[in-house]
Design an enzyme around this catalytic site. Sequence first.
Site, PDB file in Angstrom:
ATOM      1  N   GLU A 245      -6.773 -27.704  34.658  1.00  0.00           N
ATOM      2  CA  GLU A 245      -5.329 -27.510  34.553  1.00  0.00           C
ATOM      3  C   GLU A 245      -4.717 -27.118  35.907  1.00  0.00           C
ATOM      4  O   GLU A 245      -4.479 -25.939  36.174  1.00  0.00           O
ATOM      5  CB  GLU A 245      -4.979 -26.438  33.508  1.00  0.00           C
ATOM      6  CG  GLU A 245      -3.471 -26.286  33.301  1.00  0.00           C
ATOM      7  CD  GLU A 245      -3.093 -25.159  32.349  1.00  0.00           C
ATOM      8  OE1 GLU A 245      -1.900 -25.085  31.998  1.00  0.00           O
ATOM      9  OE2 GLU A 245      -3.957 -24.362  31.970  1.00  0.00           O
TER      10      GLU A 245
ATOM     11  N   LYS B  31      -5.182 -31.115  31.893  1.00  0.00           N
ATOM     12  CA  LYS B  31      -3.978 -30.515  31.320  1.00  0.00           C
ATOM     13  C   LYS B  31      -2.947 -30.425  32.436  1.00  0.00           C
ATOM     14  O   LYS B  31      -3.137 -29.682  33.406  1.00  0.00           O
ATOM     15  CB  LYS B  31      -4.264 -29.131  30.723  1.00  0.00           C
ATOM     16  CG  LYS B  31      -3.027 -28.487  30.086  1.00  0.00           C
ATOM     17  CD  LYS B  31      -3.369 -27.265  29.246  1.00  0.00           C
ATOM     18  CE  LYS B  31      -2.111 -26.640  28.668  1.00  0.00           C
ATOM     19  NZ  LYS B  31      -2.398 -25.529  27.728  1.00  0.00           N
TER      20      LYS B  31
END
Length: 298
Positions: A176, A213
Amino acid sequence: MIDQDMAKTIADGNGFIAALDQSGGSTPKALKGYGIEEGAWSSEEDMFGLIHAMRTRIITSPVFTGDKVIGAILFERTMDGQADGKPVPQVLSERGVVPFIKIDKGLEDEANGVQMMKPMPELDALLSRAKGLGVFGTKERSVINLANREGIAAIVRQQFEIGKQVLAAGLMPILEPEVNIKSTERAEADQILLEELTKALDAMTGDDKVMLKLSLPAKAGLFDSLVAHPRVLRVVALSGGFARPEACVELAKNKGIIASFSRALLSDLRHQMSDAEFNASLGGAIDEIYAASTSKTA
């Protein structure tokens, strides 16, 4: 060895991943949003007890099932806790929801326009414990504030280094590298991140895959090539500060990307609600996010 049944659920499932991983620093804010003011607890243990009760209420709600929620990211204490007398990852798995665990320990101070992850000296022990509890994957967050290629390249390197450690433990990493949606250089940062991620994915060896992500891009469709990349199991999006209606509109513009929302999922839930009110509110949010994850606009 990565659980292949769970991998198939994540790769092919219609739905989204719930982010229930607010950690120590963000817990009071999450509780306040839930209608519990600071001062309602007398110790850190009490505070974590309250947030665990909130998460347990969500996880055990009749609307929180694998029909629309295919995965859930947990805070470490939630993973180690119980719901209905069972370990939380087991409760999720029995509902058809694939469990993940947040592994990062927060962010370093900004340098070169980015915030790297703090060191994780106890990561191997955490990964081993998570694997033993039936967790499928992990999530690790760093933040990009400016379109600085040196900084973004460093973030991607760190994300992939930790990702390799996670893969070696038999778990699926969600990388992420969040682009700050309030950045004045957001579109440029998105483009540099795309280029650096593509280089890192192309350099992967063997059969390993990762998940990504990402912040919803300023330019819809920018991450199409990442969705299609053979090294990517799934691309999910964070809400990044967008309210749920706006986050869902932006998400629906990006084909192949599903939600992994936190605040945008939980924003309407209140401690004071009856179970019927709570389940109706949560169900409405789940329906809205599910639609944006599965029905895309042209």
